[in-house]
Write a protein that holds these residues in place. Sequence first.
Motif, short mmCIF file in Angstrom:
data_model
loop_
_atom_site.label_atom_id
_atom_site.label_comp_id
_atom_site.label_asym_id
_atom_site.label_seq_id
_atom_site.Cartn_x
_atom_site.Cartn_y
_atom_site.Cartn_z
N ARG A 1 0.91 -1.29 -0.09
CA ARG A 1 0.07 -0.08 0.16
C ARG A 1 0.92 1.28 0.11
O ARG A 1 1.85 1.34 0.47
N ILE A 2 0.24 2.25 -0.67
CA ILE A 2 1.08 3.63 -0.67
C ILE A 2 0.08 4.47 0.35
O ILE A 2 0.75 5.13 1.07
N THR A 3 -1.14 4.55 0.35
CA THR A 3 -1.85 5.19 1.23
C THR A 3 -2.24 4.50 2.25
O THR A 3 -2.19 3.49 2.44
N VAL A 4 -2.32 5.31 3.53
CA VAL A 4 -2.51 4.75 4.58
C VAL A 4 -4.20 4.79 4.99
O VAL A 4 -4.81 5.74 5.06
N PRO A 5 -4.77 3.58 5.25
CA PRO A 5 -6.18 3.49 5.73
C PRO A 5 -6.55 4.09 7.08
O PRO A 5 -5.61 4.23 8.01
N VAL A 6 -7.68 4.44 7.22
CA VAL A 6 -8.26 4.71 8.68
C VAL A 6 -9.07 3.80 9.18
O VAL A 6 -9.84 2.80 8.53
N PRO B 1 -0.27 3.73 11.75
CA PRO B 1 -0.26 4.89 12.97
C PRO B 1 -1.28 4.95 13.77
O PRO B 1 -2.23 4.68 13.41
N ILE B 2 -1.15 5.25 15.25
CA ILE B 2 -2.14 5.34 16.05
C ILE B 2 -3.18 6.26 15.72
O ILE B 2 -4.19 6.44 16.02
N GLU B 3 -2.58 7.56 15.06
CA GLU B 3 -3.22 8.58 14.64
C GLU B 3 -4.43 8.29 13.59
O GLU B 3 -5.30 8.88 13.22
N ASN B 4 -4.24 7.07 13.02
CA ASN B 4 -5.13 6.85 11.76
C ASN B 4 -6.22 5.59 12.64
O ASN B 4 -6.93 4.96 11.68
N MET C 1 -3.83 -3.11 19.82
CA MET C 1 -3.82 -4.41 19.05
C MET C 1 -3.68 -4.18 17.67
O MET C 1 -2.63 -4.93 16.95
N ILE C 2 -4.58 -3.42 16.88
CA ILE C 2 -4.51 -3.05 15.74
C ILE C 2 -3.28 -2.43 14.97
O ILE C 2 -2.77 -2.59 14.18
N ASN C 3 -2.81 -1.37 16.04
CA ASN C 3 -1.70 -0.51 15.78
C ASN C 3 -0.42 -1.49 15.77
O ASN C 3 0.44 -1.49 14.83
N ARG C 4 -0.18 -2.40 16.57
CA ARG C 4 0.89 -3.48 16.72
C ARG C 4 0.84 -4.38 15.48
O ARG C 4 1.69 -4.94 14.86
N ALA D 1 -30.22 7.76 19.73
CA ALA D 1 -28.86 7.34 20.58
C ALA D 1 -27.67 8.28 20.22
O ALA D 1 -27.60 9.11 19.49
N ASN D 2 -26.74 8.23 20.92
CA ASN D 2 -25.47 8.79 20.64
C ASN D 2 -24.10 8.14 20.98
O ASN D 2 -24.39 6.91 21.67
N ALA D 3 -23.20 8.64 20.52
CA ALA D 3 -22.13 7.79 20.78
C ALA D 3 -20.76 8.85 20.57
O ALA D 3 -20.72 9.89 20.11
N ARG D 4 -19.72 8.50 20.87
CA ARG D 4 -18.31 9.00 20.93
C ARG D 4 -17.26 8.49 19.99
O ARG D 4 -17.11 7.40 20.09
N ILE D 5 -16.82 9.12 18.92
CA ILE D 5 -15.49 8.69 18.10
C ILE D 5 -14.32 9.44 18.80
O ILE D 5 -14.31 10.66 19.06
N CYS D 6 -13.44 8.61 19.04
CA CYS D 6 -12.22 9.13 19.83
C CYS D 6 -10.92 8.79 19.17
O CYS D 6 -11.01 7.69 18.44
N GLY D 7 -10.22 9.59 19.18
CA GLY D 7 -8.98 9.65 18.49
C GLY D 7 -8.33 10.94 18.06
O GLY D 7 -8.55 12.02 18.45
N ALA D 8 -7.45 10.86 17.27
CA ALA D 8 -6.64 12.09 16.69
C ALA D 8 -7.73 12.97 15.86
O ALA D 8 -8.64 12.56 15.35
#
Length: 465
Positions: A187-192, A224-227, A216-219, A246-253
């Motif tokens: 891969r050239i591009t980094v997925p999210v 990168p954990i940012e993605n 686990m996914i990062n390892r 309903a509501n939810a939170r998306i957490c990360g960079a």
Amino acid sequence: MVGTTEATGQNVHANGLIQNSNGSLEEKLDELRHLMGKAEGDPLRIVGVGAGAWGSVFTALLQDSYGHLRDKVLIRIWRRPGRAVDRATAEHLFEVINSREDVLRRLIRRCAYLKYVEARLGDRTLYADEILKDGFCLNMIDTPLCPLKVVANLQEAVWDADIVINGLPSTETRQVFEEIRRYWQERITVPVIISLAKGVEAELGPQPRILTPTQMINRATGIPIENILYLGGPNIASEIYNKEYANARICGAEKWRKPLAKFLRQPHFIVWDNGDLVTHEVMGGLKNVYAIGAGMVAALTNESATSKSVYFAHCTSEMIFITHLLAEEPEKLAGPLLADTYVTLLKGRNAWYGQQLAKGALSLEMGDSIKGKGMIQGVSAVKAFYELLSQFSLSVLHPEENKHVAPVELCPILRMLYKILITREFPLQAILEALRDETMYDPKDRIEIAQTHVFYRPSLLGQQP
């Protein structure tokens, strides 16, 4: 598309809210496409990995919202092939189909109805990946979804994916993403990656710490954990698909969480964003631990409101104590943690599992993957939190005995759940004995101890002091 009136180009939801499906949805998609560097004519590729109840619903929500924009986005889901649907489930599925005129008409129009008739009669075998294409999740038969594009080959599903939704149990996440890494070598591009998994593992060396699915996914992949982001909230999958608010939170960079929150937000499903990835993820696993015990207490006391409230007081005090060990600002987690705990106790699979164990309808020997429900994440979470908090290197000062003890010594409910579910030293009824122990501290004492803020251990989440 479910709930669509083609003449107006609007989605009319069961709760009466109306969402324009031509303007704002396409604009949100275009914004995300631009951020991901997608050229005209190159569709955004979104892939769900794992087809449990929440993973299937999440993918179906995206398909319902954006699936008509086929030139701009492709949405698909991977699940392992070969899982047969047993005769009893096929019979129930047939009843569900015939009780819903819209589903019945859709299957007839797609020339798919006959196979369900044959399965009902025992003349053929249905498979989980096969019925998912028609909108039926094996773990949630009573809630028909929209038809989904199902890919049974993992390499085909993920090799060019721009966004991957992790709908796997935490216990399977590492293995599957290690396999995915092989397909991303060129891969050239980094997925999210957006992880929906609520579960944890304990890593005891070189320092005791919690390992979460995003880690686990990062390892496993080197992404990168940012993605890598986590999405969670107080919700039941079937109710969300039926348009309950309903509501939810998306957490990360920040780069990804804010545009993804906007992209995922719907009138009935509000998505907020937060920068504290790992702590919210860990809390999602923690409430599953105590939900199993709540189910046990409910069944063993014939749904006694008094007994359930006693349990709730003790288990929430333990959760507050544990959050003060894990988080520098635990007060910020109180609302989300209690909300997630509340919905899990009301209708979650972990509380259901505890009830069924106490009623004798299930046994521990059956394992923690239950037909029609999927993986009971709380069992592995009990083991992880117990093992982690048993480490004497994390010791805290006992409030009365004036000596240092492992943190688990101040969590009697967690200790008893471990001895019931993992080592099986005690019968299920022992959860009541733990509650009725007159030497157990008043829950407020445990909370007061926690609120001194002397217990915070940043290393538990892999953070530097």
